[in-house]
Motif scaffolding. Structure first.
Motif, PDB file in Angstrom:
ATOM      1  N   GLY A 126     101.913  74.817 128.021  1.00 24.50           N
ATOM      2  CA  GLY A 126     102.432  76.279 128.315  1.00 24.50           C
ATOM      3  C   GLY A 126     102.227  77.107 128.994  1.00 24.50           C
ATOM      4  O   GLY A 126     100.944  76.746 129.998  1.00 24.50           O
ATOM      5  N   SER A 127     102.122  78.187 129.595  1.00 20.86           N
ATOM      6  CA  SER A 127     101.586  79.295 130.813  1.00 20.86           C
ATOM      7  C   SER A 127     100.946  79.901 129.922  1.00 20.86           C
ATOM      8  O   SER A 127     100.358  81.356 130.984  1.00 20.86           O
ATOM      9  CB  SER A 127     102.973  79.685 131.391  1.00 20.86           C
ATOM     10  OG  SER A 127     103.707  80.327 129.885  1.00 20.86           O
ATOM     11  N   ARG A 128     100.640  80.315 128.946  1.00 22.26           N
ATOM     12  CA  ARG A 128      99.633  81.329 128.810  1.00 22.26           C
ATOM     13  C   ARG A 128      97.736  81.724 128.968  1.00 22.26           C
ATOM     14  O   ARG A 128      96.940  80.478 128.646  1.00 22.26           O
ATOM     15  CB  ARG A 128      99.230  82.029 127.103  1.00 22.26           C
ATOM     16  CG  ARG A 128      98.884  82.884 126.564  1.00 22.26           C
ATOM     17  CD  ARG A 128      99.094  83.509 124.650  1.00 22.26           C
ATOM     18  NE  ARG A 128      98.944  84.040 124.759  1.00 22.26           N
ATOM     19  CZ  ARG A 128      98.487  84.561 123.399  1.00 22.26           C
ATOM     20  NH1 ARG A 128      98.559  83.584 122.706  1.00 22.26           N
ATOM     21  NH2 ARG A 128      97.413  85.617 123.284  1.00 22.26           N
ATOM     22  N   ILE A 129      97.741  82.715 129.771  1.00 25.47           N
ATOM     23  CA  ILE A 129      95.631  82.741 129.983  1.00 25.47           C
ATOM     24  C   ILE A 129      95.176  82.891 128.872  1.00 25.47           C
ATOM     25  O   ILE A 129      95.210  83.967 128.112  1.00 25.47           O
ATOM     26  CB  ILE A 129      95.832  83.587 131.182  1.00 25.47           C
ATOM     27  CG1 ILE A 129      96.643  83.063 132.752  1.00 25.47           C
ATOM     28  CG2 ILE A 129      94.789  83.638 131.238  1.00 25.47           C
ATOM     29  CD1 ILE A 129      97.984  83.698 132.903  1.00 25.47           C
ATOM     30  N   LEU A 130      94.424  82.534 128.444  1.00 22.08           N
ATOM     31  CA  LEU A 130      93.294  82.504 127.051  1.00 22.08           C
ATOM     32  C   LEU A 130      92.425  83.939 127.654  1.00 22.08           C
ATOM     33  O   LEU A 130      91.977  84.386 126.881  1.00 22.08           O
ATOM     34  CB  LEU A 130      93.239  81.626 126.899  1.00 22.08           C
ATOM     35  CG  LEU A 130      94.053  80.508 125.977  1.00 22.08           C
ATOM     36  CD1 LEU A 130      93.385  79.277 125.511  1.00 22.08           C
ATOM     37  CD2 LEU A 130      94.794  81.632 124.489  1.00 22.08           C
ATOM     38  N   GLY A 131      92.178  83.538 128.805  1.00 29.09           N
ATOM     39  CA  GLY A 131      90.524  84.493 129.452  1.00 29.09           C
ATOM     40  C   GLY A 131      89.592  83.651 129.949  1.00 29.09           C
ATOM     41  O   GLY A 131      90.376  83.173 130.447  1.00 29.09           O
ATOM     42  N   GLY A 132      88.686  83.716 130.254  1.00 25.61           N
ATOM     43  CA  GLY A 132      87.697  83.981 131.126  1.00 25.61           C
ATOM     44  C   GLY A 132      86.702  84.468 131.054  1.00 25.61           C
ATOM     45  O   GLY A 132      86.887  85.226 129.983  1.00 25.61           O
ATOM     46  N   GLY A 133      85.899  84.020 132.136  1.00 24.35           N
ATOM     47  CA  GLY A 133      84.156  84.527 132.516  1.00 24.35           C
ATOM     48  C   GLY A 133      83.858  84.280 133.543  1.00 24.35           C
ATOM     49  O   GLY A 133      84.315  84.073 134.093  1.00 24.35           O
ATOM     50  N   TRP A 134      82.649  84.483 133.907  1.00 23.04           N
ATOM     51  CA  TRP A 134      82.008  83.873 134.639  1.00 23.04           C
ATOM     52  C   TRP A 134      80.890  83.038 135.039  1.00 23.04           C
ATOM     53  O   TRP A 134      80.064  82.925 134.453  1.00 23.04           O
ATOM     54  CB  TRP A 134      81.133  85.483 135.508  1.00 23.04           C
ATOM     55  CG  TRP A 134      82.511  86.303 135.806  1.00 23.04           C
ATOM     56  CD1 TRP A 134      82.448  87.449 135.223  1.00 23.04           C
ATOM     57  CD2 TRP A 134      83.123  86.813 137.072  1.00 23.04           C
ATOM     58  NE1 TRP A 134      83.570  88.329 135.787  1.00 23.04           N
ATOM     59  CE2 TRP A 134      83.965  87.759 136.769  1.00 23.04           C
ATOM     60  CE3 TRP A 134      83.037  86.911 138.254  1.00 23.04           C
ATOM     61  CZ2 TRP A 134      84.640  88.900 137.806  1.00 23.04           C
ATOM     62  CZ3 TRP A 134      83.752  86.618 139.289  1.00 23.04           C
ATOM     63  CH2 TRP A 134      84.222  87.676 139.412  1.00 23.04           C
ATOM     64  N   ILE A 135      81.027  82.295 135.637  1.00 24.53           N
ATOM     65  CA  ILE A 135      79.370  81.374 135.557  1.00 24.53           C
ATOM     66  C   ILE A 135      78.825  81.665 136.578  1.00 24.53           C
ATOM     67  O   ILE A 135      78.502  82.575 137.431  1.00 24.53           O
ATOM     68  CB  ILE A 135      80.397  80.005 137.055  1.00 24.53           C
ATOM     69  CG1 ILE A 135      81.916  79.719 136.613  1.00 24.53           C
ATOM     70  CG2 ILE A 135      78.891  78.931 137.373  1.00 24.53           C
ATOM     71  CD1 ILE A 135      82.283  78.497 137.793  1.00 24.53           C
ATOM     72  N   TRP A 136      77.392  81.315 135.987  1.00 25.70           N
ATOM     73  CA  TRP A 136      75.736  82.809 136.070  1.00 25.70           C
ATOM     74  C   TRP A 136      74.925  81.746 136.391  1.00 25.70           C
ATOM     75  O   TRP A 136      73.790  81.437 136.657  1.00 25.70           O
ATOM     76  CB  TRP A 136      76.117  83.658 134.764  1.00 25.70           C
ATOM     77  CG  TRP A 136      75.968  82.393 133.682  1.00 25.70           C
ATOM     78  CD1 TRP A 136      76.557  81.966 132.701  1.00 25.70           C
ATOM     79  CD2 TRP A 136      74.180  82.147 132.843  1.00 25.70           C
ATOM     80  NE1 TRP A 136      75.825  81.464 131.410  1.00 25.70           N
ATOM     81  CE2 TRP A 136      74.740  81.579 131.888  1.00 25.70           C
ATOM     82  CE3 TRP A 136      73.437  82.650 132.935  1.00 25.70           C
ATOM     83  CZ2 TRP A 136      73.626  81.608 130.932  1.00 25.70           C
ATOM     84  CZ3 TRP A 136      71.599  82.024 132.596  1.00 25.70           C
ATOM     85  CH2 TRP A 136      71.844  81.361 131.635  1.00 25.70           C
ATOM     86  N   ARG A 137      74.811  80.337 136.231  1.00 22.60           N
ATOM     87  CA  ARG A 137      73.753  79.484 136.289  1.00 22.60           C
ATOM     88  C   ARG A 137      74.401  77.987 137.729  1.00 22.60           C
ATOM     89  O   ARG A 137      74.909  77.762 137.660  1.00 22.60           O
ATOM     90  CB  ARG A 137      72.461  78.949 134.653  1.00 22.60           C
ATOM     91  CG  ARG A 137      71.603  78.157 135.622  1.00 22.60           C
ATOM     92  CD  ARG A 137      71.770  77.870 133.618  1.00 22.60           C
ATOM     93  NE  ARG A 137      71.978  77.128 133.131  1.00 22.60           N
ATOM     94  CZ  ARG A 137      72.375  76.795 131.780  1.00 22.60           C
ATOM     95  NH1 ARG A 137      71.432  78.455 131.019  1.00 22.60           N
ATOM     96  NH2 ARG A 137      73.047  76.492 131.315  1.00 22.60           N
ATOM     97  N   GLY A 138      73.366  78.073 138.444  1.00 16.21           N
ATOM     98  CA  GLY A 138      72.826  76.951 139.514  1.00 16.21           C
ATOM     99  C   GLY A 138      73.049  75.330 139.291  1.00 16.21           C
ATOM    100  O   GLY A 138      72.680  75.293 137.717  1.00 16.21           O
ATOM    101  N   TYR A 139      73.341  74.871 139.654  1.00 15.97           N
ATOM    102  CA  TYR A 139      73.270  73.616 139.993  1.00 15.97           C
ATOM    103  C   TYR A 139      72.900  72.213 139.920  1.00 15.97           C
ATOM    104  O   TYR A 139      73.004  72.600 141.173  1.00 15.97           O
ATOM    105  CB  TYR A 139      75.161  72.801 139.143  1.00 15.97           C
ATOM    106  CG  TYR A 139      75.816  73.462 138.749  1.00 15.97           C
ATOM    107  CD1 TYR A 139      75.744  73.123 136.839  1.00 15.97           C
ATOM    108  CD2 TYR A 139      76.197  75.026 138.707  1.00 15.97           C
ATOM    109  CE1 TYR A 139      76.809  73.622 136.238  1.00 15.97           C
ATOM    110  CE2 TYR A 139      77.167  75.241 138.354  1.00 15.97           C
ATOM    111  CZ  TYR A 139      77.224  75.361 136.760  1.00 15.97           C
ATOM    112  OH  TYR A 139      77.952  75.959 135.326  1.00 15.97           O
TER     113      TYR A 139
END
Length: 381
Positions: A368-381
Motif C-alpha cells: 500500500g501507499s500509506r506513510i506511518l510516520g518516521g523519526g531521526w537517526i541519532w547515533r553514529g555507526y
C-alpha cells in the motif's frame, strides 16, 4: 442552490460551496503551488496566496531560482494577479534562520547529515504558516507537494503520491495528525509533472515552463561546505584521515567536506582496496575510512518519532514496515521495535549502506501507499 450538508461536499472536503470556503495556498513561486492556486481559484474557492520570504534574497547565501527567493516572490505575485486573488508576502527570515539554517550548520559540524527541507516543513511551513492561515479564517491550507491525503476509517491518512518519481513523502513524515486534518495536497493524484505543466498552460500561467528548483534553497549549487564556512567561520579546520585502527593515511581540509559513504575526493589513492568514509569524529577532527562492508547497517536507533499510524505508537508490538533512510532510495523491509512514544529501534532485514546520523528514517506500509510516520537517526555507526 444551497448544498444539502448531509450529502454533498466540495472538492476540498467541506459541506459548503467553494465560494464559502477560504483556502490559503502556500505559494513558493514555482509551477506546482501556482497550479494549485489557479485550479482552486478557477473552481471558485476563496483563495488567498501567501509566500514566505525565508532569507534575504540579496545575500550571498541566496540561490537564483531557488524556493522563496526574490524572483520566486515576484512570480507568485504575478500568478495571483493573473488569477485574480489576493497575495501576501510574509517575512520569515529570522524564523527560518533560527529554526532551520542554524540547526543545519550545527548538525553538519557535529558530523551529521541534516535534511533541512524536512525541518522547514515541520517548523515553518506547517507550523507558523499554518497558524497564519488559521488567523486568516481559512478553512484549510493547500500546498503544491506531491503527496496524497486520503480519508481512512479513523480520519485523514498520509499516502505517497501517484507519481513515484515525484513523491515527496520522505520530506513530510513529520506532519502531525492535527496538521494533516487542516492540510490539502491537490497535486498528489496527478500521474506526472507533465500533467502539472499541462494544467499551468491551460490556466495561462506565466510560470508554466519555469524550471524546478534544485538543491536546498539556501545552498548554492549544492556546496554545503561553503555555506557552513560562511555561517560558522573556522569550521573548516584541517585534520587527519585515519583508518579504523587510528593509523594516519592522509590529511583533510575540514570534516565538513565529507559525508558517510563518500569514496571520491579523499586523496588517499594507491592504498589497495577502495576506502570509504565510515565515520566522522568531529572532536578529534578525524575522517575515518574503511572498506565498503563497514558501511552496512542492520540496526538503526531513531528518535523524535512522529507516528501517523493507528493507535498509540508505544502500544505497538514490533511491526513489519518498509523504511527509507534517503529520499532517493527505494523502501527497505524492516521491523520497528518501539522503546517509547518517540523512540524506537529499527532492524533492517537486509543491511543498508551509508546510514548516517541526522538523516530521516521514514516508515511506510509494506503493502500500500500509506506513510506511518518516521523519526531521526541519532547515533553514529
Amino acid at each position: 442552490m444551497a448544498l444539502d450538508n448531509d450529502k454533498v461536499v466540495n472538492s476540498l472536503g467541506f459541506a459548503k460551496t467553494p465560494a464559502e470556503t477560504r483556502v490559503v495556498v502556500a505559494m513558493s513561486g514555482g509551477v506546482d503551488s501556482s497550479v494549485v492556486a489557479a485550479q482552486l481559484a478557477e473552481e471558485g474557492y476563496d483563495v488567498v496566496g501567501v509566500t514566505l520570504q525565508l532569507y534575504d534574497h540579496g545575500a550571498a547565501l541566496a540561490k537564483k531560482g531557488a524556493c522563496c527567493a526574490g524572483r520566486d516572490i515576484h512570480d507568485a505575485r504575478r500568478v495571483a494577479e493573473e488569477m485574480g486573488f489576493p497575495h501576501y508576502v510574509l517575512d520569515y527570515e529570522n524564523t527560518f534562520r533560527e529554526a532551520v539554517i542554524d540547526e543545519f550548520a550545527d548538525s553538519y559540524l557535529a558530523g551529521a547529515t541534516p535534511v533541512p527541507c524536512i525541518r522547514c516543513n515541520e517548523r515553518v511551513k506547517f507550523k507558523d504558516l499554518l497558524e497564519t492561515a488559521k488567523d486568516l479564517d481559512a478553512d484549510c491550507m493547500a500546498t503544491g507537494h506531491y503527496i496524497q491525503r486520503k480519508m481512512g476509517q479513523k480520519g485523514p491518512e498520509l499516502h505517497s503520491a501517484e507519481d513515484a518519481a515525484r513523491d515527496q513523502s520522505y520530506f513530510l513524515f513529520s506532519t502531525t495528525p492535527e496538521q494533516l486534518d487542516y492540510l490539502r495536497f491537490p497535486l498528489g493524484h496527478l500521474p506526472s509533472k507533465e500533467a502539472t505543466r499541462a494544467l499551468a498552460s491551460r490556466y495561462g500561467l506565466s510560470v508554466a515552463d519555469k524550471p524546478d528548483s534544485q538543491d536546498i534553497c539556501f545552498v548554492p549549487n549544492g556546496n554545503y561546505a561553503s555555506v557552513i564556512e560562511k555561517l560558522r567561520p573556522g569550521a573548516a579546520d584541517p585534520g587527519d584521515i585515519v583508518d579504523v585502527d587510528g593509523n594516519i593515511l592522509g590529511q583533510h581540509k575540514g570534516v565538513i567536506h565529507y559525508t558517510i559513504g563518500q569514496r571520491r575526493g579523499l586523496g588517499i589513492g594507491g592504498l589497495g582496496d577502495p576506502l570509504y568514509v565510515v565515520r566522522l569524529d568531529v572532536d578529534k577532527r578525524h575522517v575515518i575510512v574503511g572498506p565498503k562492508e563497514m558501511l552496512a547497517t542492520r540496526t538503526i536507533p531513531v528518535r523524535e518519532i512522529n507516528w501517523l499510524g493507528d493507535g498509540k505508537f508505544s502500544d505497538q508490538s514490533e511491526r513489519h514496515v518498509a523504511i527509507k533512510v534517503r529520499s532517493t532510495r527505494p523502501p527497505r523491509d524492516a521491523i520497528i521495535r518501539p522503546i517509547s512514544d518517540t523512540e524506537a529501534e529499527i532492524e533492517l532485514l537486509t543491511p543498508e549502506e551509508g546510514v548516517s546520523p541526522g538523516q530521516a528514517c521514514v516508515f511506510y506500509e509494506t503493502s500500500g501507499s500509506r506513510i506511518l510516520g518516521g523519526g531521526w537517526i541519532w547515533r553514529g555507526y
